[in-house]
Structures are given as structure tokens and as C-alpha cells.
Motif scaffolding. Structure first.
Motif, PDB file in Angstrom:
ATOM      1  N   LEU A  39       0.795  -1.238   0.000  1.00  0.00           N
ATOM      2  CA  LEU A  39       0.000   0.000   0.000  1.00  0.00           C
ATOM      3  C   LEU A  39       0.828   1.289   0.000  1.00  0.00           C
ATOM      4  O   LEU A  39       0.297   2.350   0.269  1.00  0.00           O
ATOM      5  CB  LEU A  39      -0.970  -0.002   1.193  1.00  0.00           C
ATOM      6  CG  LEU A  39      -2.390  -0.491   0.890  1.00  0.00           C
ATOM      7  CD1 LEU A  39      -3.223  -0.616   2.156  1.00  0.00           C
ATOM      8  CD2 LEU A  39      -3.124   0.398  -0.105  1.00  0.00           C
ATOM      9  N   GLY A  85      -0.153   5.037   5.388  1.00  0.00           N
ATOM     10  CA  GLY A  85      -0.964   5.875   6.280  1.00  0.00           C
ATOM     11  C   GLY A  85      -0.140   6.436   7.416  1.00  0.00           C
ATOM     12  O   GLY A  85       0.938   7.001   7.212  1.00  0.00           O
ATOM     13  N   PHE A  90      -2.948   0.288  13.010  1.00  0.00           N
ATOM     14  CA  PHE A  90      -2.763  -0.998  12.338  1.00  0.00           C
ATOM     15  C   PHE A  90      -1.449  -1.025  11.546  1.00  0.00           C
ATOM     16  O   PHE A  90      -1.405  -1.509  10.418  1.00  0.00           O
ATOM     17  CB  PHE A  90      -3.969  -1.330  11.444  1.00  0.00           C
ATOM     18  CG  PHE A  90      -5.262  -1.351  12.211  1.00  0.00           C
ATOM     19  CD1 PHE A  90      -5.446  -2.233  13.262  1.00  0.00           C
ATOM     20  CD2 PHE A  90      -6.283  -0.457  11.923  1.00  0.00           C
ATOM     21  CE1 PHE A  90      -6.620  -2.235  14.013  1.00  0.00           C
ATOM     22  CE2 PHE A  90      -7.465  -0.454  12.664  1.00  0.00           C
ATOM     23  CZ  PHE A  90      -7.624  -1.352  13.700  1.00  0.00           C
ATOM     24  N   SER A 114      -3.372   9.297   7.935  1.00  0.00           N
ATOM     25  CA  SER A 114      -4.029   7.984   7.912  1.00  0.00           C
ATOM     26  C   SER A 114      -5.122   7.963   6.840  1.00  0.00           C
ATOM     27  O   SER A 114      -5.640   9.010   6.429  1.00  0.00           O
ATOM     28  CB  SER A 114      -4.630   7.698   9.287  1.00  0.00           C
ATOM     29  OG  SER A 114      -5.203   6.407   9.285  1.00  0.00           O
ATOM     30  N   TYR A 166     -11.243  -0.421   9.409  1.00  0.00           N
ATOM     31  CA  TYR A 166     -10.099  -0.812   8.596  1.00  0.00           C
ATOM     32  C   TYR A 166     -10.134  -2.328   8.352  1.00  0.00           C
ATOM     33  O   TYR A 166     -10.744  -3.078   9.122  1.00  0.00           O
ATOM     34  CB  TYR A 166      -8.777  -0.492   9.328  1.00  0.00           C
ATOM     35  CG  TYR A 166      -8.433   0.975   9.420  1.00  0.00           C
ATOM     36  CD1 TYR A 166      -9.172   1.847  10.212  1.00  0.00           C
ATOM     37  CD2 TYR A 166      -7.336   1.494   8.727  1.00  0.00           C
ATOM     38  CE1 TYR A 166      -8.833   3.197  10.301  1.00  0.00           C
ATOM     39  CE2 TYR A 166      -6.989   2.835   8.819  1.00  0.00           C
ATOM     40  CZ  TYR A 166      -7.746   3.683   9.611  1.00  0.00           C
ATOM     41  OH  TYR A 166      -7.404   5.008   9.693  1.00  0.00           O
ATOM     42  N   VAL A 193     -14.768   3.207   0.879  1.00  0.00           N
ATOM     43  CA  VAL A 193     -13.718   4.061   0.307  1.00  0.00           C
ATOM     44  C   VAL A 193     -12.564   3.162  -0.117  1.00  0.00           C
ATOM     45  O   VAL A 193     -11.825   2.626   0.717  1.00  0.00           O
ATOM     46  CB  VAL A 193     -13.255   5.081   1.375  1.00  0.00           C
ATOM     47  CG1 VAL A 193     -12.142   5.955   0.834  1.00  0.00           C
ATOM     48  CG2 VAL A 193     -14.433   5.931   1.839  1.00  0.00           C
ATOM     49  N   TYR A 194     -12.445   2.981  -1.417  1.00  0.00           N
ATOM     50  CA  TYR A 194     -11.422   2.066  -1.955  1.00  0.00           C
ATOM     51  C   TYR A 194     -10.217   2.860  -2.447  1.00  0.00           C
ATOM     52  O   TYR A 194     -10.359   3.802  -3.219  1.00  0.00           O
ATOM     53  CB  TYR A 194     -12.041   1.254  -3.106  1.00  0.00           C
ATOM     54  CG  TYR A 194     -11.040   0.432  -3.886  1.00  0.00           C
ATOM     55  CD1 TYR A 194     -10.520  -0.750  -3.353  1.00  0.00           C
ATOM     56  CD2 TYR A 194     -10.612   0.831  -5.152  1.00  0.00           C
ATOM     57  CE1 TYR A 194      -9.596  -1.503  -4.062  1.00  0.00           C
ATOM     58  CE2 TYR A 194      -9.688   0.074  -5.865  1.00  0.00           C
ATOM     59  CZ  TYR A 194      -9.187  -1.089  -5.313  1.00  0.00           C
ATOM     60  OH  TYR A 194      -8.267  -1.832  -6.015  1.00  0.00           O
ATOM     61  N   VAL A 196      -8.248   5.228  -1.422  1.00  0.00           N
ATOM     62  CA  VAL A 196      -8.381   6.686  -1.430  1.00  0.00           C
ATOM     63  C   VAL A 196      -7.033   7.332  -1.752  1.00  0.00           C
ATOM     64  O   VAL A 196      -5.987   6.868  -1.291  1.00  0.00           O
ATOM     65  CB  VAL A 196      -8.970   7.180  -0.084  1.00  0.00           C
ATOM     66  CG1 VAL A 196      -8.041   6.930   1.095  1.00  0.00           C
ATOM     67  CG2 VAL A 196      -9.323   8.648  -0.153  1.00  0.00           C
ATOM     68  N   TRP A 198      -5.381   7.221  -4.468  1.00  0.00           N
ATOM     69  CA  TRP A 198      -4.672   6.539  -5.565  1.00  0.00           C
ATOM     70  C   TRP A 198      -5.381   6.895  -6.877  1.00  0.00           C
ATOM     71  O   TRP A 198      -6.546   7.277  -6.865  1.00  0.00           O
ATOM     72  CB  TRP A 198      -4.698   5.022  -5.375  1.00  0.00           C
ATOM     73  CG  TRP A 198      -3.822   4.514  -4.277  1.00  0.00           C
ATOM     74  CD1 TRP A 198      -4.087   4.548  -2.938  1.00  0.00           C
ATOM     75  CD2 TRP A 198      -2.536   3.900  -4.403  1.00  0.00           C
ATOM     76  NE1 TRP A 198      -3.049   3.990  -2.235  1.00  0.00           N
ATOM     77  CE2 TRP A 198      -2.088   3.579  -3.098  1.00  0.00           C
ATOM     78  CE3 TRP A 198      -1.719   3.568  -5.491  1.00  0.00           C
ATOM     79  CZ2 TRP A 198      -0.860   2.963  -2.853  1.00  0.00           C
ATOM     80  CZ3 TRP A 198      -0.501   2.957  -5.232  1.00  0.00           C
ATOM     81  CH2 TRP A 198      -0.079   2.660  -3.939  1.00  0.00           C
ATOM     82  N   ALA A 224      -9.663  -1.034   1.471  1.00  0.00           N
ATOM     83  CA  ALA A 224     -10.841  -0.164   1.607  1.00  0.00           C
ATOM     84  C   ALA A 224     -11.157   0.100   3.067  1.00  0.00           C
ATOM     85  O   ALA A 224     -10.868  -0.724   3.942  1.00  0.00           O
ATOM     86  CB  ALA A 224     -12.043  -0.815   0.934  1.00  0.00           C
TER      87      ALA A 224
HETATM   88  C1  SAM Z   1      -2.483  -2.536   7.565  1.00  0.00           C
HETATM   89  S1  SAM Z   1      -3.721  -1.329   7.606  1.00  0.00           S
HETATM   90  C2  SAM Z   1      -2.751   0.122   7.619  1.00  0.00           C
HETATM   91  C3  SAM Z   1      -3.490   1.373   7.967  1.00  0.00           C
HETATM   92  C4  SAM Z   1      -2.625   2.615   7.865  1.00  0.00           C
HETATM   93  N1  SAM Z   1      -1.601   2.611   8.901  1.00  0.00           N
HETATM   94  C5  SAM Z   1      -3.404   3.925   7.932  1.00  0.00           C
HETATM   95  O1  SAM Z   1      -3.136   4.758   8.815  1.00  0.00           O
HETATM   96  O2  SAM Z   1      -4.271   4.129   7.062  1.00  0.00           O
HETATM   97  C6  SAM Z   1      -4.331  -1.425   5.973  1.00  0.00           C
HETATM   98  C7  SAM Z   1      -5.795  -1.023   5.905  1.00  0.00           C
HETATM   99  O3  SAM Z   1      -5.874   0.392   5.958  1.00  0.00           O
HETATM  100  C8  SAM Z   1      -6.891   0.851   5.100  1.00  0.00           C
HETATM  101  N2  SAM Z   1      -6.256   1.639   4.048  1.00  0.00           N
HETATM  102  C9  SAM Z   1      -4.948   1.936   3.927  1.00  0.00           C
HETATM  103  N3  SAM Z   1      -4.742   2.724   2.856  1.00  0.00           N
HETATM  104  C10 SAM Z   1      -5.962   2.925   2.291  1.00  0.00           C
HETATM  105  C11 SAM Z   1      -6.419   3.671   1.175  1.00  0.00           C
HETATM  106  N4  SAM Z   1      -5.592   4.373   0.410  1.00  0.00           N
HETATM  107  N5  SAM Z   1      -7.742   3.663   0.900  1.00  0.00           N
HETATM  108  C12 SAM Z   1      -8.612   2.982   1.681  1.00  0.00           C
HETATM  109  N6  SAM Z   1      -8.233   2.250   2.750  1.00  0.00           N
HETATM  110  C13 SAM Z   1      -6.928   2.236   3.045  1.00  0.00           C
HETATM  111  C14 SAM Z   1      -7.591  -0.380   4.561  1.00  0.00           C
HETATM  112  O4  SAM Z   1      -8.639  -0.705   5.457  1.00  0.00           O
HETATM  113  C15 SAM Z   1      -6.498  -1.401   4.625  1.00  0.00           C
HETATM  114  O5  SAM Z   1      -7.034  -2.707   4.702  1.00  0.00           O
END
Ligand code: SAM
Length: 256
Positions: A39, A85, A90, A114, A166, A193-194, A196, A198, A224
Motif C-alpha cells: 500500500l 498511512g 494498524f 491515515s 479498517y 472508500v477504496y 483513497v 490513488w 478499503a
Molecule cells: C495494515 S492497515 C494500515 C493502515 C494505515 N496505517 C493507515 O493509517 O491508514 C491497511 C488497511 O488500511 C486501510 N487503508 C490503507 N490505505 C488505504 C487507502 N488508500 N484507501 C482505503 N483504505 C486504506 C484499509 O482498510 C487497509 O485494509
């Protein structure tokens, strides 16, 4: 020889411009970059200095990451550990911190944006609306990772706050059922929100009654956030006290 160290950097939600200035500088000066390739954008990693050693963490276990930290430390190198994020949510950073402490490796943490914050921006919705909800809960659905007592989705749903969920696109049916069980009305506004920020970002609005159906219909399986919140409704008329003419605070005397 310079002292080796590790800098955890929050890369933001995807758009390479959403890293902090401090984070980008730290990335650009690191000798070794270990990044969450599931990610974190490759375009961001391109900001690493020429010749920096680049490692991808998605396919690694913790021991493989430990070996990178230790080798870099012994060679007096700085590692940029780049997380998606913000590392506080997480991020699986605590277990890495414990390793660094065990080896006496110095480290610092640079925060990031995040995905819940990027989701608010993309949806153009504030998550705390006066007299509607003043609380944001960041959580996940219970899957293979068990939830501690008192943090089941139905328990959290009882607050009827803004829930940012999340890691749970694959559990949307369960999220929907437990949020209803916890007391959110079926018409509560929701967003899926898929990816976001990107280029292939997708935003879907629905209600709690149609959340699981929306996730399935749009084939959203990962990357998402599911957001359940009365704050997502359009047209709230309540206002904060901050700019209320009659309200006095430390920076302004209100009219009587
Ligand atoms: C391992 S966690 C990391 C979260 C990250 N530390 C944050 O602050 O967003 C990964 C999860 O974060 C969410 N996530 C991270 N980036 C995302 C994005 N660009 N769009 C939507 N959800 C996102 C999703 O739920 C994904 O399954």
C-alpha cells in the motif's frame, strides 16, 4: 562510522504528495528503505537517494525485517521503515519497536496521514458534527485477529459515533449485521472508500442496510475503509461554538 538507526515514516494513504515534508526528507536521506509494498506507492520510493538499498516488506516475516535492521545498524546505516498511512493505526510497528529496543537500535517515528483522514477529504465530509457525533472510532471487524472484550463491533456501534473500519472489506456482512445489532438505524449513511488518493480511487455511498450489498456489487475486496456514521448525512444544520457570535473563548469575546 555514523550510528545506525531506524526511522519509521508514515507514507500517507497513497498519493506520494501526501507524505509529510519531514517524512520525505527522511526517506531521501536513508541508506536502506524497507517499505510496505502492498500500500505504499512505488512513486514515493523513487524519492529514495540513488544507490539506497530497497526492500519490500509485504512478503517478509518479522525475522527477515529484524535481519535488515540489525545488518544496517552494524554498518552504521539509517533505515527508512516506510508504512502506509500513519504508523499508529494498524501499522504493526510495536513489534518492530520491541526488536529495535532488544538490539539497542535507536529509532524515531514520523507521523503520516491515515487513510481515515484521506477518506474524510475525498468524501468532503467532516466526521464530527456538533450535536450529532463528536467521536471517531478507528477499528476493524473481528476476523482471524480477535477483538478484545468490550470492542466487538456491536459494542462500538452502541455509541452511534463515526466508525472507520479498517481491514474489513471482506467482512462487510458481519460489519453490517453487528452495527445493526448495536443500534445504528438501517438508514445510517455509510461510505465504502477504496484506495483513497490513488489514481484508481473509488468512493461508494450507501446506507447501513445496503452496505454489504454495495461492497459485493462493487467487488471491493481489500484496500478499503468502511465508514458508518450519522455525520455522513448531507445538510446538517448544527454549528460549532467556535465561530458562534455569542460565544466567548480565549481568542475572541462574544457579543452579548
Ligand atoms: C495494515 S492497515 C494500515 C493502515 C494505515 N496505517 C493507515 O493509517 O491508514 C491497511 C488497511 O488500511 C486501510 N487503508 C490503507 N490505505 C488505504 C487507502 N488508500 N484507501 C482505503 N483504505 C486504506 C484499509 O482498510 C487497509 O485494509
Amino acid at each position: 562510522m555514523a550510528q545506525g538507526r531506524v526511522v519509521f515514516i508514515g507514507a500517507g494513504p497513497g498519493d506520494p504528495d501526501l507524505i509529510t515534508v519531514k517524512g520525505r526528507k527522511a526517506l531521501a536521506s536513508a541508506d536502506v528503505v524497507l517499505f510496505t509494498d502492498s500500500l505504499v506507492s512505488e512513486d514515493l520510493v523513487a524519492a529514495a537517494k540513488p544507490g539506497a538499498e530497497i526492500h519490500r516488506s509485504a512478503g517478509m516475516d518479522l525475522e527477515a525485517q529484524e535481519a535488515i535492521f540489525v545488518a544496517a545498524f552494524q554498518a552504521g546505516k539509517t533505515v527508512a521503515r516506510v508504512h502506509t498511512g500513519d504508523p499508529s493505526v494498524f501499522g504493526a510497528t510495536q513489534e518492530q519497536v520491541e526488536i529495535l529496543k532488544r538490539h539497542g537500535i535507536p529509532f524515531e517515528v514520523i507521523p503520516g496521514v491515515s487513510s481515515f483522514q484521506a477518506a474524510s477529504a475525498a468524501l468532503k465530509k467532516e466526521f464530527t458534527i456538533p450535536e450529532v457525533t463528536q467521536t471517531v472510532i478507528l477499528t476493524r471487524a473481528e476476523g482471524r485477529t480477535p477483538m478484545p472484550d468490550g470492542e466487538k463491533m456491536a459494542d462500538l456501534a452502541r455509541h452511534q459515533a463515526t466508525l472507520c473500519i479498517y481491514l474489513s472489506a471482506g467482512l462487510a456482512k458481519k460489519v453490517q449485521a453487528e452495527c445493526l445489532q448495536g443500534g445504528y438505524p438501517p438508514e445510517t449513511p455509510c461510505a465504502v472508500v477504496y484506495k483513497v488518493s490513488w489514481p484508481d480511487e473509488k468512493l461508494y455511498s450507501c446506507t447501513l442496510a445496503t452496505l454489504a450489498e454495495t461492497v459485493a456489487k462493487e467487488k471491493v475486496e481489500k484496500h478499503a475503509l468502511l465508514i458508518v456514521s450519522p455525520a455522513l448525512k448531507d445538510g446538517h444544520k448544527t454549528k460549532s461554538k467556535l465561530y458562534d457570535k455569542t460565544f466567548t473563548h480565549g481568542y475572541r469575546k462574544g457579543e452579548s
